[in-house]
Design a protein around this motif. Structure first.
Motif, mmCIF file in Angstrom:
data_model
loop_
_atom_site.group_PDB
_atom_site.id
_atom_site.type_symbol
_atom_site.label_atom_id
_atom_site.label_comp_id
_atom_site.label_asym_id
_atom_site.label_seq_id
_atom_site.Cartn_x
_atom_site.Cartn_y
_atom_site.Cartn_z
ATOM 1 N N LYS A 27 -7.717 6.048 14.974
ATOM 2 C CA LYS A 27 -6.777 5.992 13.774
ATOM 3 C C LYS A 27 -6.127 4.552 13.424
ATOM 4 N N GLU A 28 -5.917 4.289 12.251
ATOM 5 C CA GLU A 28 -5.363 2.846 11.781
ATOM 6 C C GLU A 28 -4.642 3.000 10.361
ATOM 7 N N GLN A 29 -3.614 2.338 10.427
ATOM 8 C CA GLN A 29 -2.683 2.299 9.123
ATOM 9 C C GLN A 29 -3.492 1.603 8.102
ATOM 10 N N LYS A 85 3.720 6.120 5.096
ATOM 11 C CA LYS A 85 2.700 5.451 5.950
ATOM 12 C C LYS A 85 1.308 6.317 5.954
ATOM 13 N N TYR A 135 -2.810 6.759 6.780
ATOM 14 C CA TYR A 135 -3.620 6.458 7.855
ATOM 15 C C TYR A 135 -4.988 6.804 7.600
ATOM 16 N N GLY A 185 0.790 11.933 9.059
ATOM 17 C CA GLY A 185 -0.412 11.085 9.645
ATOM 18 C C GLY A 185 -1.357 11.951 10.212
ATOM 19 N N THR A 228 -6.033 12.252 5.677
ATOM 20 C CA THR A 228 -6.124 10.984 4.844
ATOM 21 C C THR A 228 -5.803 11.540 3.401
#
Length: 557
Positions: A450-452, A474, A476, A541, A544
């Motif tokens: 998982k990445e922002q 935010k 992700y 989060g 998507t």
């Protein structure tokens, strides 16, 4: 057989009498960790034992019983290596992998372990109980699982001559077992075996998406399909008509049911297997994906003494899981609960479940009529498909019974329109309906990759986020890793639209109002649409932006 040093330490400390220890000193199954049998001995103290071993070898002992160890660390090792080297990866710091061991002699195999992990290793001495707790989380690979696949009961097939003609050999049996094991490991919901003119395709539905696997040679197509039909107790000589069957297996000692369907196609029979893994059945409604307010409305609807609660959504959207969760909440000794399903997917203790069989005239309507003569409190109907079933269900809800069922509609408000189009009078719908739930499934972001990502406020607003909150969101996504097969997703979460049938909604139904009017009123009453629910999951989060948009439709309000 475990080392003599272990028995010496145990007898010297007086923890276990030698007579109780002697049976453990013989050769054991090499595919098992024989030392774990010590934990079954009444007077064996694994912490005291580990501390003595550490003292003898000048090592530091660490009790890992309360340690939080990530799945990503445990899955770095294969079961066979964990058994062979009595070690378990518990942490990866930089390039170094920390291995938990209970036997200091493993330190002599450092070079072999470095070769296996392709990283430097360090050792942590722990007690056997802590080691076993971690070991239980080590999963077998599909190749290792093949030998654990067992049929729950012997499959006696009368058509033995046809079986010989197909020449089903051990290679075919192993291949089918491997497909079953692979689907189990990857948590697939379905297995598709599809014959074409020049090839034979096998696909797994993982988290709602079909993924192609390595196919066997086309020459093995008929033996493979015959093997599956034999396991499902289907007629392997009949290839012109659709058939249904069921397979019960044990994989790694876990019971798995497969619902099997065959369909004659241009180049042979297509077979689809639906995996029904009771271990993965989530019956806790607080963990399904409901938001707090939505759950409150739903619980209020199903806990009424009578009335109708409907769950709607496309095939494979989790409607059955939601209904089973509701039945589990309602399942009390003082309640008589009966269900009519097509078919019964899971066995629920304390609930009278009936398989619908159209071939003998046992359809939903017939089952419903019979239930009403069985002194029911709660009735669950797998699906309301026609006017007759809908009318009987409504009558049951109006005569003091709680009725749960499903429909296929795009959202909660259009469920009312569907009932009216079936010919059910508006005043009956108003009198019976308690709550309507629409749902979909969104894939969850893989927690290990998982990445922002950067998404502009303008784009978030265009998707449905409020202008005031768009700048704070935010977003992700998963970049892809081994754990998620480079998809970026692992598992699914439900999004819900829960419509309370309020007095204002009832007024609109009585006036034959449209779905749009019902939706507007429901939103004014506090209903969150599927799109709103999906965007909440994005903000949390869990999924998507692409998944949220794809699975939640459009909001016109």
């Amino acid at each position: 057989m475990f080392r003599k040093e272990f028995s010496d330490v145990i007898t010297q400390t007086g923890m276990v009498p030698l007579k109780d220890l002697r049976p453990l000193l013989v050769d054991k199954d090499p595919n098992q960790v024989s030392e774990l049998e010590l934990l079954r001995l009444t007077f064996f103290d694994d912490v005291k034992f580990a501390k003595q071993i550490a003292k003898n070898h000048g090592l530091t002992f660490i009790d890992l019983s309360n340690a939080k160890i990530a799945d990503s660390s445990v899955r770095l090792i294969k079961r066979k290596h964990a058994i062979q080297y009595r070690c378990l990866p518990i942490q990866k710091t930089g390039k170094v992998i920390s291995l938990a061991v209970y036997d200091p002699s493993i330190l002599n195999f450092e070079n072999e372990l470095v070769a296996i992990f392709q990283h430097p290793v360090e050792f942590i001495l722990t007690n056997l109980g802590s080691w076993d707790k971690i070991y239980q989380r080590v999963k077998l690979t599909s190749d290792e699982l093949i030998n654990t696949v067992k049929e729950v009961s012997a499959q006696d097939q009368a058509d033995a001559e046809t079986v010989k003609e197909e020449d089903i050999g051990s290679d075919v049996i192993d291949f089918v077992n491997k497909v079953m094991a692979d689907a189990y490991i990857k948590k697939a919901s379905d297995i598709h075996l599809e014959p074409y003119e020049k090839d034979f395709r096998i696909r797994l539905r993982i988290d709602g998406k079909l993924v192609e696997t390595d196919p066997p040679p086309k020459s093995l197509m008929m033996p493979i399909l015959s093997r599956i039909k034999i396991m499902a107790k289907m007629d392997i000589s009949e290839r012109r008509k659709p058939q249904d069957g069921r397979i019960k297996l044990l994989i790694d000692n876990q019971p798995i049911d497969y619902r099997v369907s065959s369909l004659p196609t241009l180049f042979g029979e297509k077979i689809v297997l639906r995996l029904l893994d009771s271990a993965n059945l989530e019956l806790d409604m607080t963990k399904l994906g409901f938001e707090k307010k939505q759950l409150g409305v739903f619980l209020n609807g199903i806990r009424q003494p009578y009335g109708m609660c409907l769950v709607t959504g496309p095939t494979g959207s989790g409607k059955t899981t939601t209904l089973y969760s509701a039945l589990t909440d309602l399942n009390k000794p003082e309640c008589n609960i009966s269900t009519a399903e097509d078919p019964c997917e899971f066995n629920l203790h304390g609930i009278n479940q009936v398989n619908v069989r159209k071939d003998i005239g046992l359809d939903f309507a017939t089952a419903l009529k019979t239930f009403l003569r069985q002194d029911p409190d709660i009735i669950m109907v797998g699906e309301i498909r026609d006017h007759v079933t809908g009318e009987i269900a409504i009558e049951a809800a109006l005569t003091g019974h709680l009725v749960l069922s499903t429909l296929h509609t795009n959202d909660a408000p259009s469920t009312v329109t569907r009932l009216l189009n079936m010919g059910i009078e508006p005043f009956l719908v108003v009198g019976a309906l308690n709550v309507v739930v629409a749902q979909r499934l969104c894939r969850k972001i893989c927690p290990y990759c998982k990445e922002q990502i950067d998404v502009s406020s303008e784009e978030l607003v265009s998707c449905g986020f409020a202008v005031s909150s768009a700048g704070k969101i935010k977003v992700y996504k998963g970049k892809g890793c081994d754990f998620c097969n480079d998809s970026g997703y692992k598992g699914r979460v439900a999004i819900y639209e829960v419509m309370d049938v309020s007095p204002a909604v009832r007024e609109i139904i009585l006036k034959n109002g449209s779905s749009d009017e019902l939706k507007k009123q429901a939103i004014r009453d506090g209903m969150k649409t599927l799109r709103m629910s999906a965007l909440t999951k994005v903000a949390q989060g869990q999924t998507t932006l692409d998944e949220a948009i794809t699975n939640s439709g459009t909001d016109k309000f």
